[in-house]
Design a protein around this motif. Structure first.
Motif, mmCIF file in Angstrom:
data_model
loop_
_atom_site.group_PDB
_atom_site.id
_atom_site.type_symbol
_atom_site.label_atom_id
_atom_site.label_comp_id
_atom_site.label_asym_id
_atom_site.label_seq_id
_atom_site.Cartn_x
_atom_site.Cartn_y
_atom_site.Cartn_z
ATOM 1 N N ILE A 99 0.860 -1.180 0.000
ATOM 2 C CA ILE A 99 0.000 0.000 0.000
ATOM 3 C C ILE A 99 0.895 1.229 0.000
ATOM 4 O O ILE A 99 1.679 1.445 0.927
ATOM 5 C CB ILE A 99 -0.930 0.009 1.213
ATOM 6 C CG1 ILE A 99 -1.758 -1.276 1.245
ATOM 7 C CG2 ILE A 99 -1.847 1.229 1.173
ATOM 8 C CD1 ILE A 99 -2.492 -1.492 2.551
ATOM 9 N N THR A 101 -0.368 4.535 -1.141
ATOM 10 C CA THR A 101 -1.341 5.504 -1.649
ATOM 11 C C THR A 101 -1.063 6.934 -1.205
ATOM 12 O O THR A 101 -1.815 7.846 -1.570
ATOM 13 C CB THR A 101 -2.767 5.101 -1.225
ATOM 14 O OG1 THR A 101 -2.768 4.703 0.161
ATOM 15 C CG2 THR A 101 -3.254 3.934 -2.064
ATOM 16 N N THR A 232 -6.218 6.925 3.150
ATOM 17 C CA THR A 232 -6.535 5.610 3.718
ATOM 18 C C THR A 232 -8.021 5.404 3.978
ATOM 19 O O THR A 232 -8.401 4.368 4.526
ATOM 20 C CB THR A 232 -5.770 5.408 5.048
ATOM 21 O OG1 THR A 232 -6.063 6.510 5.936
ATOM 22 C CG2 THR A 232 -4.281 5.317 4.811
ATOM 23 N N LEU A 235 -9.345 2.157 2.839
ATOM 24 C CA LEU A 235 -9.061 0.986 3.674
ATOM 25 C C LEU A 235 -10.102 0.849 4.781
ATOM 26 O O LEU A 235 -10.580 -0.254 5.075
ATOM 27 C CB LEU A 235 -7.664 1.096 4.285
ATOM 28 C CG LEU A 235 -6.490 0.824 3.354
ATOM 29 C CD1 LEU A 235 -5.180 1.166 4.042
ATOM 30 C CD2 LEU A 235 -6.486 -0.637 2.902
ATOM 31 N N ARG A 236 -10.467 1.975 5.398
ATOM 32 C CA ARG A 236 -11.490 1.930 6.443
ATOM 33 C C ARG A 236 -12.821 1.447 5.870
ATOM 34 O O ARG A 236 -13.505 0.608 6.461
ATOM 35 C CB ARG A 236 -11.649 3.324 7.063
ATOM 36 C CG ARG A 236 -12.494 3.332 8.332
ATOM 37 C CD ARG A 236 -12.616 4.735 8.902
ATOM 38 N NE ARG A 236 -11.330 5.318 9.237
ATOM 39 C CZ ARG A 236 -10.669 5.077 10.363
ATOM 40 N NH1 ARG A 236 -11.175 4.231 11.247
ATOM 41 N NH2 ARG A 236 -9.517 5.674 10.598
ATOM 42 N N LEU A 244 -5.323 1.171 10.920
ATOM 43 C CA LEU A 244 -5.026 2.600 10.971
ATOM 44 C C LEU A 244 -4.884 3.090 12.403
ATOM 45 O O LEU A 244 -5.540 2.582 13.323
ATOM 46 C CB LEU A 244 -6.138 3.392 10.267
ATOM 47 C CG LEU A 244 -6.534 2.918 8.865
ATOM 48 C CD1 LEU A 244 -7.655 3.792 8.325
ATOM 49 C CD2 LEU A 244 -5.336 2.922 7.931
ATOM 50 N N HIS A 249 -3.090 7.080 9.592
ATOM 51 C CA HIS A 249 -1.927 6.438 8.976
ATOM 52 C C HIS A 249 -1.939 4.933 9.248
ATOM 53 O O HIS A 249 -2.450 4.484 10.282
ATOM 54 C CB HIS A 249 -0.623 7.045 9.507
ATOM 55 C CG HIS A 249 -0.402 8.461 9.079
ATOM 56 N ND1 HIS A 249 -0.877 9.543 9.799
ATOM 57 C CD2 HIS A 249 0.238 8.982 7.986
ATOM 58 C CE1 HIS A 249 -0.537 10.658 9.172
ATOM 59 N NE2 HIS A 249 0.122 10.344 8.081
ATOM 60 N N ILE A 250 -1.352 4.180 8.342
ATOM 61 C CA ILE A 250 -1.298 2.736 8.496
ATOM 62 C C ILE A 250 -0.212 2.369 9.506
ATOM 63 O O ILE A 250 0.930 2.813 9.404
ATOM 64 C CB ILE A 250 -0.994 2.049 7.153
ATOM 65 C CG1 ILE A 250 -2.091 2.374 6.133
ATOM 66 C CG2 ILE A 250 -0.890 0.532 7.329
ATOM 67 C CD1 ILE A 250 -1.798 1.854 4.737
ATOM 68 N N ALA A 266 3.288 -1.460 3.787
ATOM 69 C CA ALA A 266 2.868 -0.072 3.518
ATOM 70 C C ALA A 266 4.111 0.807 3.551
ATOM 71 O O ALA A 266 4.921 0.712 4.473
ATOM 72 C CB ALA A 266 1.852 0.414 4.535
ATOM 73 N N VAL A 270 1.878 7.233 3.609
ATOM 74 C CA VAL A 270 0.654 6.608 4.086
ATOM 75 C C VAL A 270 0.839 5.893 5.426
ATOM 76 O O VAL A 270 -0.131 5.617 6.124
ATOM 77 C CB VAL A 270 0.117 5.627 3.019
ATOM 78 C CG1 VAL A 270 0.935 4.333 3.007
ATOM 79 C CG2 VAL A 270 -1.357 5.344 3.207
ATOM 80 N N ASN A 271 2.081 5.598 5.821
ATOM 81 C CA ASN A 271 2.272 4.821 7.053
ATOM 82 C C ASN A 271 2.730 5.691 8.224
ATOM 83 O O ASN A 271 2.942 6.895 8.087
ATOM 84 C CB ASN A 271 3.238 3.644 6.811
ATOM 85 C CG ASN A 271 4.682 4.082 6.607
ATOM 86 O OD1 ASN A 271 5.116 5.133 7.061
ATOM 87 N ND2 ASN A 271 5.451 3.253 5.910
#
Length: 367
Positions: A99, A101, A232, A235-236, A244, A249-250, A266, A270-271
């Motif tokens: 991931i 993104t 994200t 993802l949710r 998250l 953030h992941i 990830a 994004v993380n």
């Protein structure tokens, strides 16, 4: 020989780097909602100057020799079926999914729409508004706000430009007051009004803005450079809200894996691996994840141990003041950070905004 299916979701800096690193290792599919790579570093200037409009857009067609790029929107990661589900209904099987993104940025540093034409229209709209505005307000005195204010001033020397920042000094996130003072000196010497300790919010009347003290600022155009939001939400909505943290953030472990899963990674903005959401950190994460993915895919044949990510601490931060000036903060181990001026900033970033470097990464000539 290429073993395994790798799906990389997101074609930004981290995603492109990772996909390219693994192109000879496995069958790579890069998924992105845009039809081109968006060189965000060049986007602030492109949103101000028409001659830079097309610069941020670099085609993906030369990135991968063996893999492929799919233009589409990922809806969810089906960990049970080990598939990425796209909005079109297509399902992409994976042995490893990454991931990447990224994050959503305020205008004008945003890719609006899904095609280059749509994004170009957005840039043209910003350019026209800037060209005709009498008073332009930029909110946020971090690197993006300072850079955007400088670009606007150079493009519109006759307009009134105000930079409002909630902190006591510009570039306060760098932890180096001298960098903020240098930025403020440059802006004020170019007749940009710098308002510190000014937390801004929209006023009651159209075109007005109010600070925390109740003071009213009237401006016919505003830009809010006050942070980013990780991409994200999908993802949710897709059932992985437990991946998250509170900021969206992941959550990743030291190997950049998600939720303890050896086949889900990830990387990039994004993380939650680092607070510094800068391109060098994204590239470093992509390189480390590539190593760990190879180790995972070859676990039965080799005994490569996964590597652990260490947040980037010593990466220079360069803030351009247009193409001909800027400030560079260089971390010095065990001492006070060094501040470098015009020459270094111009050569390293300000003049061309790293465009030749990214074009080479995508398989194009530097020009």
């Amino acid at each position: 020989m290429r073993d395994g299916e790798i799906v990389v979701i997101g074609g930004g800096y981290a995603g492109v780097r990772l996909a390219k690193r693994l192109d000879e290792t496995a069958r790579v599919t890069l998924v992105d909602r845009k039809d081109v790579f968006f060189h965000r570093i060049a986007s602030l200037r492109a949103g101000v100057r028409p001659d830079w409009s097309v610069t941020p857009f670099i085609p993906y067609d030369r990135l991968l020799r063996n893999g492929r790029v799919v233009v589409g929107k990922a809806l969810r990661v089906d960990t049970a079926g080990r598939e990425v589900v796209l909005a079109t209904g297509e399902r992409l099987p994976y042995d490893v999914v990454v991931i990447a993104t990224g994050a959503d940025y305020p205008e004008p540093a945003r890719f609006t729409g899904t095609t280059t034409d749509e994004a170009l229209k957005s840039f043209a709209g910003h350019q026209q508004k800037i060209a005709h505005a009498e008073h332009i307000l930029v909110v946020g005195g971090g690197p993006s706000g300072v850079e955007l204010s400088a670009e606007i001033r150079l493009a519109r020397p006759d307009a009134r430009v105000t930079l409002a920042h909630s902190g006591r000094s510009l570039l306060s996130s760098t932890g180096v007051e001298r960098a903020g003072r240098r930025a403020q000196t440059w802006l004020e010497s170019h007749d940009v009004e710098v308002r510190l300790d000014s937390f801004m919010s929209p006023g009651n009347d159209f075109g007005t803005y109010r600070d925390a003290h109740g003071n009213i600022v009237a401006a016919d155009l505003s830009f809010w450079a006050t942070g980013t939001t990780p991409n994200t939400l999908w993802l949710r909505l897709g059932g992985h809200g437990d991946w998250l943290n509170g900021s969206g953030h992941i959550k990743v472990d030291r190997s950049l894996r998600v939720g303890g899963r050896p086949d889900v990674f990830a990387v990039g903005d994004v993380n939650d691996a680092t607070e510094h959401k800068i391109t060098p950190a994204a590239l470093a994460q992509a390189d480390l994840a590539a190593w760990n993915i190879r180790a995972h895919l070859n676990a039965g044949r080799h005994r490569k141990q996964p590597r652990h990510y260490r947040p980037v601490q010593r990466t220079p931060l360069i803030v351009p003041f247009g193409p001909g000036d800027g400030v560079t903060v260089v971390p010095v181990p065990g001492g006070e950070n060094a501040i470098l001026g015009t020459r270094t900033s111009v050569l390293a970033k300000a003049k061309k905004l790293m465009t030749p470097y990214m074009r080479r990464q995508l398989g194009y000539t530097a020009g």
